[in-house]
Structure formats: C-alpha cells, structure tokens
Design an enzyme around this catalytic site. Structure first.
Site, short mmCIF file in Angstrom:
data_model
loop_
_atom_site.label_atom_id
_atom_site.label_comp_id
_atom_site.label_asym_id
_atom_site.label_seq_id
_atom_site.Cartn_x
_atom_site.Cartn_y
_atom_site.Cartn_z
N ARG A 316 0.85 -1.19 0.00
CA ARG A 316 0.00 0.00 0.00
C ARG A 316 0.89 1.24 0.00
NH1 ARG A 316 -2.18 -3.44 4.05
NH2 ARG A 316 -4.26 -4.25 3.55
N LYS A 340 -1.95 -2.63 8.10
CA LYS A 340 -3.05 -2.06 8.88
C LYS A 340 -3.11 -2.70 10.26
CE LYS A 340 -6.19 -0.70 5.12
NZ LYS A 340 -7.53 -0.89 4.54
N HIS A 404 -2.67 2.41 -5.58
CA HIS A 404 -3.33 1.17 -5.15
C HIS A 404 -3.65 0.26 -6.33
CE1 HIS A 404 -4.76 -0.58 -1.40
NE2 HIS A 404 -5.71 -1.18 -2.09
N ARG A 407 -1.09 -2.33 -6.61
CA ARG A 407 -1.31 -3.41 -5.63
C ARG A 407 -2.33 -4.40 -6.18
NH1 ARG A 407 -1.35 -4.81 -0.05
NH2 ARG A 407 -3.40 -5.37 0.76
N HIS A 430 -4.23 -9.65 3.94
CA HIS A 430 -5.67 -9.77 4.15
C HIS A 430 -5.94 -10.76 5.28
CE1 HIS A 430 -6.59 -8.46 -0.28
NE2 HIS A 430 -6.32 -7.44 0.52
N TYR A 439 -10.00 -10.96 -6.62
CA TYR A 439 -9.07 -10.88 -7.75
C TYR A 439 -9.28 -12.03 -8.74
CZ TYR A 439 -6.81 -7.32 -4.97
OH TYR A 439 -6.56 -6.18 -4.25
#
Length: 459
Positions: A316, A340, A404, A407, A430, A439
């Site tokens: 990110r 995150k 992004h 990514r 994730h 995806y």
C-alpha cells in the site's frame, strides 16, 4: 531562427553548491531540463538547478545544447596569493561571501557527511574513507581527528567555514485537524480502552476526532437519554450532508458505538442505526506491458524503487512510506512490512529488488525511513501518487492510474501465474480469504476459460 539563450551560473543553495539555468519560459526546454539527474525548480532563486558535480557541463550540453545557446559563467574568481595572505591576517577574499558548511556527524557509523562545493572534490578524495553518494549528493569520510583537520585545511584559504554537529532526526509537524469551537474531549476511559486493546495510532486519532465532533455538536443535549436519535441526527446532518463517503460514515458510527459501549456501557446495536451500503467495485488493473512502459519513463532511482515496491511487493502507499531501513533483511532476503492495525507480514522481495535496494542505500544513505523526502523524514504519500500518475501519463496510458492500482495488479498477475490464493492473501496482508478472492473475478486467465458464444457461430 535564433536559439534561446540559457545562462548558467553557480550559487549556494541549501548549503550545497549548485548550477542554475536561467532562461525565458520555454516548455520544450523545461521538459529537457527535467531529464537531467537531480534537476529541481527553486522558488527562491526562480530558476531550475542541478548540483555542481563532476561532469555537469556535459550533462547540460547533452540535454539542451542542441536547441539552446549556452552561456557558462560559473567559475568563481580564484583568489591570488596576496588576497589569501590578507584573508589569513583577518581580512576577506574579494568577491566571496562567508558560507557555513554544516558537517553532519554520525556517531554510530563513525562517519561525517558534507555538501561540498565541486571545486574541492579532488582534495577531499585524499581523506580516509572518502566517498561520494550521488543519490544524496553528499560526500562522506571517516570521522577522525586527522580527517577533520584536513577538511579545515582544505577550506582554510576560502570564505567557507565548517560546523561539526551530530545528526538530528527531523521533527514531524503535527497533522492539521478541522477546527471546532470549544471542542469537548471524551472521558479518559475512552482513550484507556483503545490503548489496552492496542489499537493503531491512526485508529485512535480517527475515533477520537469523530467522538470529539459528536460531543461538541451535542454539548447542550443529554447524550444518555436518546442516544440512537442523536447519533442518527449527527450522521445525517454532519456526515451525509457534508458529502462524506460511505467509509467515513462507517468509521464515524464505529467510533461513536465504541465510545458508548466502553464509557457509558450502552449498546447502540439495539438502536438499529443503519450503515451505508458498501459498493465494492471490481479492482482495476494494468497489464505487464503497461507497467514496463511506465517504469521505462521513470529516470529517478528513488522513484524506480517506489514503483518496484508497489508492483513487485504489492505494498500500500502508506506501507511504502512507513518502511524503515531496518525492515529490509539483506542476509535472510526478506522485507518486514507494517500493515493495517500495526500487523507485520514478511515478503520475499526477490534478488533483483534486493540488489537495487543495496545500491539505493549506498547512494541515498537513508537514515531511518527507507524512502525519505528531500529534507529527510518520512516520504509523502501524496508524492507517491504524483509519481505514479506522472509516469503513467508519460507512458501514454489513457486510464487514471493510482498507487493502489499497482497493488491490485500485483495480486491479479500472481493469480494469472498460478500462485496459490493463500500465498497472495498473506502477501497482501488480508485477514480473510474472501477479500483476496475478488481478484479471481478480474484474472484474465480465469475469464478466458469461458468462451464467448459468438466465437462458435458463423454470422
């Protein structure tokens, strides 16, 4: 047709010897100047400039010599013997102003760094451990008494003085917040709960802001009597009416619910406060050929590293900015990424990127953050966005490219190459595989498995 005259003059800028290019506004010349290594615009000097490094004359000639008339006026007057004697006796050299050259001393590495004027480079090379770092545009040498004395002797007959100082970390400016009239702060229990739960600093800042906003707006209301009604009114009047997006609405509601639950022991779930519908579009990606075209339009080494981290590692934008020098383990060939919620994950950067990072570190000498700004400190996320957009435009890509998207492209290309979904999930950080499964919907390999019916009929 007469050629545009470009005057080239030497000057001191930010304690660095530079060469300024002065000419009338010409877009074609400006675009060519930008191709010079390290070319920048100075708002104070009102001109483009590059560092006065070895071979700068040829760099200028190669870039704009074919379409411009170059006037070099950069060699300062060399002081004569009598002038040097007068200077040593307490006078000054005619035509030169006194300049202070800051010498940054790194106590850990036993090294000092200095932005040295070009004409002293040959003498500086005689110092023990002397090294030129082209990316950072700075000289370094071992921080010994002999080297210090030699440096002072080099500059003794000039107007330059040296100031030795230990390196200091650049202070970060506080983030600007929207101003509220006499804002009300939440109870201490609110912050204490978040700290105990080890919430990230970004979450603490955002939650605190929304709760302060809510409390300030309702300073004249009893927030315990009709909490559901007050919260819905706040979300509508202050969030929705100000055109905040679904993400901000969700975050505001989560912050206020957290406040009520942990401070007033009120569960707002029973109030049935609606959350905005989250419309999740399919991720947009680019092809491998398009990324290669973007990369080839990027001539800045630091910008190239940023593009490689975005596409090659799927980072990110904020993760690139947060990368520290020590996060790259060259011996084990790993990169530790802080994602995150302050969750770390480990990535395989590959040998090609590791080799590039070694060269980058040696050239740019990053101190704390791997990617640093022009004046040190953390790199700007906005700058990364500009780099991606600018290289995409130069490559002739029509769609709007943003960081992004690289990514998304990383994940999609791995999916098409047959990489396991679990490995892609871990690389992206994730927590749920459902997030990664999106995806599969944009993977060209999967889409092509289903033939179009029109291909099987003759019409």
């Amino acid at each position: 047709m007469s050629l545009t005259t470009v005057k080239i003059k030497s000057f001191q800028h930010r304690q660095q010897q530079c060469v300024g290019l002065i000419f009338k506004y010409d877009l074609k010349i400006i675009e060519l100047v930008k191709t010079m290594p390290g070319a920048r615009w100075s708002a104070t000097k009102k001109c483009w400039y590059i560092s006065e490094t070895e071979g700068y004359q040829q760099i200028i000639k190669d870039a704009i010599g074919g379409i411009c008339k170059l006037e070099f006026n950069i060699v300062p007057k060399t002081p004569g013997v009598d002038e040097i004697k007068d200077y040593r006796d307490g006078g000054s050299i005619k035509g030169e102003e006194e300049n202070i050259l800051d010498v940054k001393c790194d106590e850990k590495q036993k090294t000092f760094y200095i932005h040295l004027p070009y004409r002293f480079k040959d003498d500086f090379k005689k110092l023990e451990g002397a090294w030129w770092h082209p990316g950072a545009k700075v000289w370094s040498a071992l921080n010994t008494g002999d080297n210090r004395a030699h440096l002072i002797e080099i500059l003794k007959a000039t107007s330059y003085k040296v100031s030795f100082a230990p390196t200091k970390e650049r202070e970060r400016k506080p983030n600007k917040r929207p101003k509220l009239i006499n804002p009300l702060q939440p109870e201490k229990e609110f912050l204490r709960h978040m700290q105990i739960e080890k919430k990230s600093q970004n979450t603490i800042r955002q939650y605190t802001w929304y709760v302060v906003w809510f409390l300030t707006i309702n300073r004249n209301n009893d927030i315990k009597t009709t909490p559901g009604e007050l919260v819905m009114k706040f979300l509508h009047d202050e969030i929705v009416e100000r055109n905040y997006g679904p993400s901000a609405q969700n975050q505001a509601l989560s912050a206020i619910k957290y406040y009520y639950r942990n401070v007033h022991h009120v569960d707002l779930d029973a109030e049935n406060i609606p959350r905005p519908k989250w419309k999740r579009p399919l991720p947009k990606v680019i092809s491998e050929e398009e990324f290669i075209a973007m990369y080839r339009q990027c001539n800045n080494v630091k910008h190239q590293i940023i593009l490689k981290l975005l596409y090659g590692c799927g980072l990110r934008r904020a993760e690139v900015c947060d990368l520290k020098v020590n996060d790259v383990d060259f011996k084990r060939e790993l990169i530790f990424v802080k994602g995150k919620g302050d969750k770390y994950r480990v990535l395989n950067p590959g040998r090609r990127l590791l080799d590039d990072l070694k060269k980058y570190n040696k050239s740019f000498l990053p101190k704390d953050y791997l990617i640093e700004g022009q004046r040190g400190g953390k790199y700007s996320a906005t700058s990364i966005e500009k780099i991606v957009k600018r290289t995409a435009e130069k490559a002739g890509l029509k769609q709007n490219i943003y960081p992004h998207m690289l990514r998304h492209t990383f994940a999609t290309h791995h999916m098409e190459k047959g990489t396991e979904l679990r490995l892609i999930q871990e690389a992206l950080g994730h927590s749920s595989s459902k997030t990664t499964e999106i995806y599969t919907h944009v993977s060209r390999k999967n889409i092509k498995k289903m033939r179009n019916l029109l291909d099987d009929i003759n019409i």
